[in-house]
Design a protein around this motif. Structure first.
Motif, mmCIF file in Angstrom:
data_model
loop_
_atom_site.group_PDB
_atom_site.id
_atom_site.type_symbol
_atom_site.label_atom_id
_atom_site.label_comp_id
_atom_site.label_asym_id
_atom_site.label_seq_id
_atom_site.Cartn_x
_atom_site.Cartn_y
_atom_site.Cartn_z
ATOM 1 N N VAL A 124 9.739 9.740 5.214
ATOM 2 C CA VAL A 124 8.601 10.083 4.374
ATOM 3 C C VAL A 124 7.367 9.562 5.095
ATOM 4 C CG1 VAL A 124 7.425 9.599 2.192
ATOM 5 C CG2 VAL A 124 9.885 10.021 2.211
ATOM 6 N N VAL A 125 6.348 10.399 5.193
ATOM 7 C CA VAL A 125 5.084 9.988 5.790
ATOM 8 C C VAL A 125 4.147 9.664 4.632
ATOM 9 C CG1 VAL A 125 3.195 10.635 7.333
ATOM 10 C CG2 VAL A 125 5.503 11.570 7.714
ATOM 11 N N ALA A 126 3.576 8.481 4.653
ATOM 12 C CA ALA A 126 2.699 8.068 3.559
ATOM 13 C C ALA A 126 1.430 7.438 4.115
ATOM 14 C CB ALA A 126 3.417 7.089 2.636
ATOM 15 N N HIS A 127 0.383 7.497 3.302
ATOM 16 C CA HIS A 127 -0.895 6.892 3.650
ATOM 17 C C HIS A 127 -1.347 6.077 2.448
ATOM 18 C CE1 HIS A 127 -5.459 7.304 3.830
ATOM 19 N NE2 HIS A 127 -5.119 6.363 4.692
ATOM 20 N N GLY A 128 -1.628 4.800 2.666
ATOM 21 C CA GLY A 128 -2.081 3.980 1.557
ATOM 22 C C GLY A 128 -2.206 2.524 1.943
ATOM 23 N N THR A 129 -2.310 1.692 0.934
ATOM 24 C CA THR A 129 -2.467 0.252 1.122
ATOM 25 C C THR A 129 -1.100 -0.404 1.221
ATOM 26 O OG1 THR A 129 -4.517 0.314 -0.160
ATOM 27 C CG2 THR A 129 -3.484 -1.849 0.154
ATOM 28 N N LEU A 130 -0.911 -1.176 2.269
ATOM 29 C CA LEU A 130 0.332 -1.903 2.485
ATOM 30 C C LEU A 130 0.130 -3.351 2.061
ATOM 31 C CD1 LEU A 130 3.225 -1.989 3.671
ATOM 32 C CD2 LEU A 130 2.174 -2.559 5.876
ATOM 33 N N ARG A 162 5.078 -3.370 -0.243
ATOM 34 C CA ARG A 162 4.799 -2.273 -1.165
ATOM 35 C C ARG A 162 3.723 -1.396 -0.556
ATOM 36 N NH1 ARG A 162 5.925 -1.306 -6.365
ATOM 37 N NH2 ARG A 162 4.458 -0.132 -7.636
ATOM 38 N N ILE A 163 3.912 -0.105 -0.677
ATOM 39 C CA ILE A 163 2.887 0.847 -0.237
ATOM 40 C C ILE A 163 2.367 1.554 -1.481
ATOM 41 C CG2 ILE A 163 4.534 2.706 0.303
ATOM 42 C CD1 ILE A 163 1.614 2.124 2.573
ATOM 43 N N ASP A 164 1.058 1.632 -1.610
ATOM 44 C CA ASP A 164 0.406 2.279 -2.749
ATOM 45 C C ASP A 164 -0.529 3.342 -2.190
ATOM 46 O OD1 ASP A 164 -0.975 3.013 -5.028
ATOM 47 O OD2 ASP A 164 -1.406 0.965 -5.656
ATOM 48 N N GLY A 165 -0.103 4.613 -2.293
ATOM 49 C CA GLY A 165 -0.921 5.674 -1.734
ATOM 50 C C GLY A 165 -0.357 7.038 -2.043
ATOM 51 N N GLY A 174 2.645 -6.842 14.688
ATOM 52 C CA GLY A 174 1.739 -7.420 13.709
ATOM 53 C C GLY A 174 1.378 -6.397 12.642
ATOM 54 N N LEU A 175 1.177 -6.861 11.441
ATOM 55 C CA LEU A 175 0.704 -6.037 10.338
ATOM 56 C C LEU A 175 -0.340 -6.854 9.588
ATOM 57 C CD1 LEU A 175 4.107 -4.722 8.892
ATOM 58 C CD2 LEU A 175 2.380 -3.361 10.092
ATOM 59 N N SER A 176 -1.184 -6.184 8.821
ATOM 60 C CA SER A 176 -2.202 -6.863 8.032
ATOM 61 C C SER A 176 -2.006 -6.553 6.560
ATOM 62 C CB SER A 176 -3.603 -6.423 8.465
ATOM 63 O OG SER A 176 -3.842 -6.756 9.810
ATOM 64 N N ASN A 177 -1.827 -7.579 5.764
ATOM 65 C CA ASN A 177 -1.667 -7.408 4.333
ATOM 66 C C ASN A 177 -2.936 -6.827 3.722
ATOM 67 O OD1 ASN A 177 -0.489 -7.764 1.687
ATOM 68 N ND2 ASN A 177 -1.854 -9.507 1.457
ATOM 69 N N GLY A 178 -2.764 -5.834 2.851
ATOM 70 C CA GLY A 178 -3.893 -5.242 2.145
ATOM 71 C C GLY A 178 -4.651 -4.202 2.940
ATOM 72 N N ALA A 179 -4.182 -3.875 4.134
ATOM 73 C CA ALA A 179 -4.871 -2.896 4.984
ATOM 74 C C ALA A 179 -4.394 -1.477 4.672
ATOM 75 C CB ALA A 179 -4.645 -3.215 6.456
ATOM 76 N N ASP A 180 -5.198 -0.524 5.101
ATOM 77 C CA ASP A 180 -4.908 0.899 4.959
ATOM 78 C C ASP A 180 -4.034 1.329 6.137
ATOM 79 O OD1 ASP A 180 -5.302 3.558 3.883
ATOM 80 O OD2 ASP A 180 -6.692 3.913 5.541
ATOM 81 N N PHE A 213 6.051 2.492 13.706
ATOM 82 C CA PHE A 213 5.737 3.531 12.727
ATOM 83 C C PHE A 213 4.666 3.130 11.724
ATOM 84 C CE2 PHE A 213 10.041 5.759 13.379
ATOM 85 C CZ PHE A 213 9.472 6.628 14.293
ATOM 86 N N ALA A 214 3.706 2.324 12.121
ATOM 87 C CA ALA A 214 2.580 1.943 11.264
ATOM 88 C C ALA A 214 1.291 2.063 12.062
ATOM 89 C CB ALA A 214 2.759 0.520 10.742
#
Length: 163
Positions: free
Chosen positions: A41-47, A74-77, A106-112, A134-135
């Motif tokens: 699934v391809v999604a766009h949102g806040t991680l 959690r992804i919200d988008g 690396g990932l950033s909490n709360g980023a798009d 994949f991010a």
């Protein structure tokens, strides 16, 4: 089973070595996910996730770095459909933050993010590696349009100059 090609060149884990990554972008990731035997699934949102769970490298003990580091998030988008990012997608997900020797993703909490989530059982898995995986953080409208064009069967050229 065709495996996704994750562009990692493993180096001997010493402070004198370096990690070399092949250029990779959101279109190459789309093509890899589409060519995989796995469902995505391809999604766009806040991680969102607990940043304290990200792997930390002790350069004096590099050999102790685990290659796979699982955490939840959690992804919200919105998920990608043929009409674009139009389907609401709010899900708890699993995340694998991979390391190659002392080099970790690396990932950033709360980023798009634009993410490619592998369907695993009843859940979803985001896999990221030191070369990206994949991010894709902060995708602009051009990237989102190009990914939408891919699902619509239009031009889907990974050589386009963007990440």
């Amino acid at each position: 089973m065709r495996a996704l090609f994750l562009a990692i060149v493993m180096a001997v884990p010493t402070t004198a070595s370096a990690l070399s990554c092949r250029p990779y972008n959101a279109i190459a990731a789309f093509n890899d996910a589409a060519d995989s035997d796995d469902a995505y699934v391809v999604a766009h949102g806040t991680l969102r996730f607990d940043e304290s769970k990200l792997p930390k490298v002790d350069w004096d003990h590099q050999e102790d770095v685990k290659p796979d580091n699982f955490l939840t998030g959690r992804i919200d988008g919105q998920a990608l459909t043929r009409a674009g990012f139009t389907a609401q997608f709010v899900r708890d997900i699993n995340i694998n933050v991979m390391c190659a020797g002392p080099w970790c993703s690396g990932l950033s909490n709360g980023a798009d993010y634009l993410v490619y989530l592998k369907k695993v059982g009843d859940g979803y898995l985001l896999e990221v590696n030191p070369c990206g995986g994949f991010a894709f953080q902060d995708p602009d409208d051009d990237i989102l349009s190009k990914v939408t064009a891919c699902i619509q069967g239009k031009r889907c050229d990974p050589e386009l100059p963007f990440r």
